[in-house]
Scaffold this motif. Structure first.
Motif, mmCIF file in Angstrom:
data_model
loop_
_atom_site.group_PDB
_atom_site.id
_atom_site.type_symbol
_atom_site.label_atom_id
_atom_site.label_comp_id
_atom_site.label_asym_id
_atom_site.label_seq_id
_atom_site.Cartn_x
_atom_site.Cartn_y
_atom_site.Cartn_z
ATOM 1 N N MET A 186 0.818 -1.203 0.000
ATOM 2 C CA MET A 186 0.000 0.000 0.000
ATOM 3 C C MET A 186 0.859 1.264 0.000
ATOM 4 N N SER A 187 0.419 2.220 -0.791
ATOM 5 C CA SER A 187 1.229 3.431 -0.909
ATOM 6 C C SER A 187 1.066 4.299 0.333
ATOM 7 N N GLN A 188 2.178 4.642 0.896
ATOM 8 C CA GLN A 188 2.146 5.442 2.104
ATOM 9 C C GLN A 188 3.343 6.360 2.125
ATOM 10 N N SER A 189 3.094 7.626 2.369
ATOM 11 C CA SER A 189 4.237 8.514 2.493
ATOM 12 C C SER A 189 4.485 8.729 3.979
ATOM 13 N N ASN A 190 5.445 9.552 4.274
ATOM 14 C CA ASN A 190 5.709 9.805 5.677
ATOM 15 C C ASN A 190 5.037 11.081 6.166
ATOM 16 N N GLU A 191 4.317 11.698 5.242
ATOM 17 C CA GLU A 191 3.660 12.941 5.583
ATOM 18 C C GLU A 191 2.486 12.670 6.531
ATOM 19 N N ILE A 192 2.466 13.400 7.633
ATOM 20 C CA ILE A 192 1.360 13.227 8.578
ATOM 21 C C ILE A 192 0.186 14.075 8.099
ATOM 22 N N ILE A 193 -0.942 13.420 7.870
ATOM 23 C CA ILE A 193 -2.099 14.173 7.387
ATOM 24 C C ILE A 193 -2.991 14.596 8.544
ATOM 25 N N LEU A 194 -3.012 13.748 9.577
ATOM 26 C CA LEU A 194 -3.895 14.032 10.708
ATOM 27 C C LEU A 194 -3.191 13.678 12.013
ATOM 28 N N LYS A 195 -3.259 14.610 12.938
ATOM 29 C CA LYS A 195 -2.676 14.340 14.258
ATOM 30 C C LYS A 195 -3.725 14.726 15.298
ATOM 31 N N VAL A 196 -4.163 13.751 16.037
ATOM 32 C CA VAL A 196 -5.177 14.000 17.060
ATOM 33 C C VAL A 196 -4.478 13.947 18.408
ATOM 34 N N ASN A 197 -4.688 14.979 19.197
ATOM 35 C CA ASN A 197 -3.963 15.116 20.437
ATOM 36 C C ASN A 197 -4.914 15.276 21.612
ATOM 37 N N ASP A 198 -4.936 14.300 22.503
ATOM 38 C CA ASP A 198 -5.712 14.391 23.738
ATOM 39 C C ASP A 198 -7.161 14.828 23.480
ATOM 40 N N LEU A 199 -7.775 14.208 22.502
ATOM 41 C CA LEU A 199 -9.142 14.573 22.127
ATOM 42 C C LEU A 199 -10.132 14.196 23.221
ATOM 43 N N LYS A 200 -10.996 15.163 23.548
ATOM 44 C CA LYS A 200 -12.016 14.900 24.571
ATOM 45 C C LYS A 200 -13.374 15.339 24.053
ATOM 46 N N MET A 201 -14.350 14.499 24.243
ATOM 47 C CA MET A 201 -15.710 14.870 23.878
ATOM 48 C C MET A 201 -16.630 14.451 25.017
ATOM 49 N N TYR A 202 -17.126 15.453 25.735
ATOM 50 C CA TYR A 202 -18.052 15.165 26.835
ATOM 51 C C TYR A 202 -19.444 15.621 26.440
ATOM 52 N N PHE A 203 -20.432 14.770 26.669
ATOM 53 C CA PHE A 203 -21.810 15.175 26.405
ATOM 54 C C PHE A 203 -22.496 15.484 27.727
ATOM 55 N N PRO A 204 -23.142 16.626 27.819
ATOM 56 C CA PRO A 204 -23.816 16.951 29.066
ATOM 57 C C PRO A 204 -25.098 16.146 29.241
ATOM 58 N N VAL A 205 -25.383 15.764 30.467
ATOM 59 C CA VAL A 205 -26.664 15.144 30.790
ATOM 60 C C VAL A 205 -27.468 16.197 31.514
ATOM 61 N N THR A 206 -28.595 16.584 30.931
ATOM 62 C CA THR A 206 -29.356 17.673 31.533
ATOM 63 C C THR A 206 -30.651 17.160 32.130
ATOM 64 N N ARG A 207 -31.175 17.935 33.051
ATOM 65 C CA ARG A 207 -32.414 17.528 33.685
ATOM 66 C C ARG A 207 -33.268 18.759 33.951
#
Lengths: 329, 333
Positions: A1-22
């Motif tokens: 598979m063709s792959q270069s060394n170029e980084i296309i995406l770097k995800v760093n310490d990703l956080k996704m919190y969903f609020p629970v509301t009442r």
């Protein structure tokens, strides 16, 4: 598979919190930490598999990267630019480059739109084509690219089979010439004999495309992920617990969760099945509303020690880029 | 071992607007006592309708138009679908577990009400005994603190737990046969493994037979003794589990085995089955798999649908004219 060394995406310490509301005032009473500190890198032309059980946050990662969600924290560096906090008005530019393929080919296509106009819509939205003739030619090429007869352009989604609909979805995702495609369970709604056709198509597109395609392939089926990916990330309760190449993952799984996951996948061969040992995890995945302290797996883990209750294990390299988050492995 | 259930030449047709749909078209199979068998096929191949026909749970426009279902020596197809005799069998002697644990439990009844119902109906238990037995059953299938949870409603349980409740319900009257229709398809892999182990453990304990209906060849590889492969309303191959996986002889079975990615092989390109499953309302006279078959010959096109014929190997039968063992090029390892 063709792959270069170029980084296309770097995800760093990703956080996704969903609020629970009442209540009437929608007071926030709790938070669901769907994704809690996920980091990975993706090279151009690479396929990263995200695998885990329902509720582990794999889809949420995909939706954050495509910015369908605004992440709570962390960085998403796509082609050198942090898109994690990009305002809505700048997102159109990103959406042209990052596209999605959805799980359910029945609900992800507008039933009142013809197949041709579904596939062609991104061309109009992003003003890619010059005129009608150009538009028509592009849609035709896209149809051919995914193995559909361009003569079917004026038909509506209900006239197609599940596999063909998924091809329409794939053609649409290719229309804007993206560099990153997020495939969210693209084959799990399809019949076994059709799954292979779509998997092969996704692999072929990578070789044939005008631009080099990079995939994030999200699925719960470890055998499919292993087949298509260059690297696989195993997720559990909002975190990556192991990340390595598919061969290494299969031959030398280090995290107890990966081991259990691998042993739970049945192999269509009775002789191998007889000899295989099954590691069956007790209980169920805990609620992300109230995750256990320390390592999220410690209550179900066969090798847990008291200190597992206290420390959240960091993802650390065990040689050759094999990352594991476990203090016992 | 004794023959417990024998289905002979079962035919279930649906009268649709597009014409007669032969969902099950001459299916024969059997189950011995305490045996586990697998019925494998893709959606629309008739595997579920076959099992529903055994239970006489076919609603209009569907109709069982022919065949016999011999259970404990009697043809139960002769019983009226709503008659006393059939009701005693349904849920009592033959029980079924459905695919969707979310939709097959009644959301407005507590577990106690749902579990007790069949115990009171089939085993003539009184309320208190039924409740005790229900708690016992829930404990058996691994529901933690069943005394406290028996008055809960289905939505208070997770998908895996609900399927455990379904297993408890299926086994509540100690049936001779448990039919599990895609019992783990809607569940996660680790839960799937837990439940398959539980189910096979339970049928052994209750001395029941088990029919696993699934599209996943891997699921049956571990547990089933014999396998039936269905395509377009007919059984196209049958045999022992080992035979089918080691020497598959029907092009469709070979196609199925080659088209699933396997955990234990690396980087081989998948060989998909080309084309689409046929439309069952408008079936040709020749072999239904012919349009997708890589092994087809001139004879296949000009001859009627082949019959199941014996091939080497214990109980191995295949519905195909071509002798694939001679054609070779079978890429399954």
């Amino acid at each position: 598979m063709s792959q270069s060394n170029e980084i296309i995406l770097k995800v760093n310490d990703l956080k996704m919190y969903f609020p629970v509301t009442r209540g009437l005032l929608r007071k926030k009473v709790a938070e669901i930490k769907a994704v809690d500190g996920v980091s990975f890198e993706l090279k151009k032309g690479e396929t990263l598999g995200l695998v885990g059980e329902s509720g582990c946050g794999k889809t949420t990662v995909g939706r954050c990267v495509s910015r369908l969600y605004q992440p709570t924290g962390g960085e998403i560096i796509f082609e050198g630019e942090d898109i994690a906090a990009l305002p809505e008005k700048d997102l159109k530019r990103i959406r042209r480059k990052v596209s999605l393929i959805f799980q359910d080919p029945y609900s992800s296509l507008d039933p009142r739109q013809s197949a041709g106009s579904i596939v062609g819509e991104p061309l109009i939205v992003h003003k890619i084509t010059k005129d009608k003739i150009d538009y028509h030619r592009r849609v035709e090429t896209l149809f051919q690219l995914v193995g559909l007869d361009p003569a079917l352009m004026n038909r509506y989604p209900h006239e197609f089979s599940g596999g063909q609909r998924q091809r329409i979805g794939i053609a649409r995702s290719l229309a804007s010439n993206p560099s990153l495609i997020i495939c969210d369970e693209p084959v799990s709604a399809l019949d076994v004999s059709i799954q292979a056709q779509i998997i092969n198509l996704l692999l072929d597109l990578k070789e044939a495309g005008e631009t080099e395609l990079t995939y994030i392939f999200i699925a719960h089926d470890l055998s499919v992920v292993k087949h298509i990916s260059d690297r696989v990330a195993v997720m559990y309760l909002g975190r990556i617990v192991e990340l390595t190449t598919p061969q290494e993952l299969y031959e030398n799984p280090l995290h107890p969760y990966t081991q259990a996951l691998l042993s739970a996948v049945p192999v269509p061969d009775p002789e191998i099945e007889e000899k295989r040992e099954r590691i069956i995890l007790e209980g169920e995945v805990p609620s992300p509303l109230n995750p256990p302290s320390g390592c999220a797996l410690h209550q179900r883990c066969p090798i847990a020690k008291p200190e597992c209750r206290e420390v959240i294990p960091p993802l650390s390299d065990r040689g050759g880029g094999h990352l594991v988050a476990c203090i016992r492995a | 071992m004794e023959r417990l259930l024998e289905v002979k030449d079962l035919k279930t047709y649906f009268n649709t607007d597009d014409g007669l749909l032969k969902a099950v078209d001459g299916v024969s199979f059997y189950v011995d006592e305490q045996e586990i068998i697998g019925v494998v096929g893709e959606s629309g191949c008739g595997k579920t309708v076959t099992q529903l026909s055994v239970m006489q749970l076919i609603a209009r426009p569907g109709k069982i138009v022919g065949g016999e279902v011999i259970f404990e020596g009697r043809d139960i197809l002769k019983y009226k679908p709503h008659g006393e005799e059939m009701r005693a069998i349904r849920g009592g002697k033959i029980a079924m577990i459905f695919q969707e644990p979310m939709t097959s439990l009644n959301p407005v009844l507590t577990l106690n009400q749902q579990l007790s119902e069949s115990l009171m109906l089939h085993l003539k238990m009184n309320k208190e005994d039924a409740r005790k037995r229900a708690i016992e059953l829930l404990r058996l299938v691994g529901i933690p603190s069943p005394e406290a949870r028996i008055d809960d409603y289905p939505h208070q349980f997770s998908g895996g737990m609900r399927q455990r409740v379904m297993i408890a319900m299926g086994l509540s009257c100690n049936p001779k046969i448990l039919i599990a229709d895609e019992p783990t398809t809607a569940l996660d892999v680790t839960t799937q493994a837990q439940l398959l182990e539980l189910m096979t453990e339970m049928v052994e304990r209750f001395r029941s037979s088990l029919i696993i209906v699934t599209h996943n060849l891997g699921v049956v590889a571990r547990y089933a003794k014999r396998i039936y492969i269905m395509y377009a309303g007919k059984i196209v191959e049958e045999g022992t589990c080992k035979e089918i996986f080691k020497h598959p002889r029907h092009p469709y079975t070979i196609g199925l085995l080659n088209s699933v990615p396997r955990l234990d092989t690396v980087g081989k390109r998948l060989v998909p089955i080309e084309g689409l499953p046929p439309n069952l309302t408008n079936m040709p006279d020749y072999c239904a798999f012919l349009p997708r078959c890589p092994y087809k010959t001139e004879k296949c096109r000009t001859s009627p649908m082949p019959d199941l014929r014996d091939v080497p190997g214990e109980g191995h039968r295949v519905r195909c004219y071509v002798d694939i063992a001679e054609v070779d090029n079978v890429t399954v390892k």
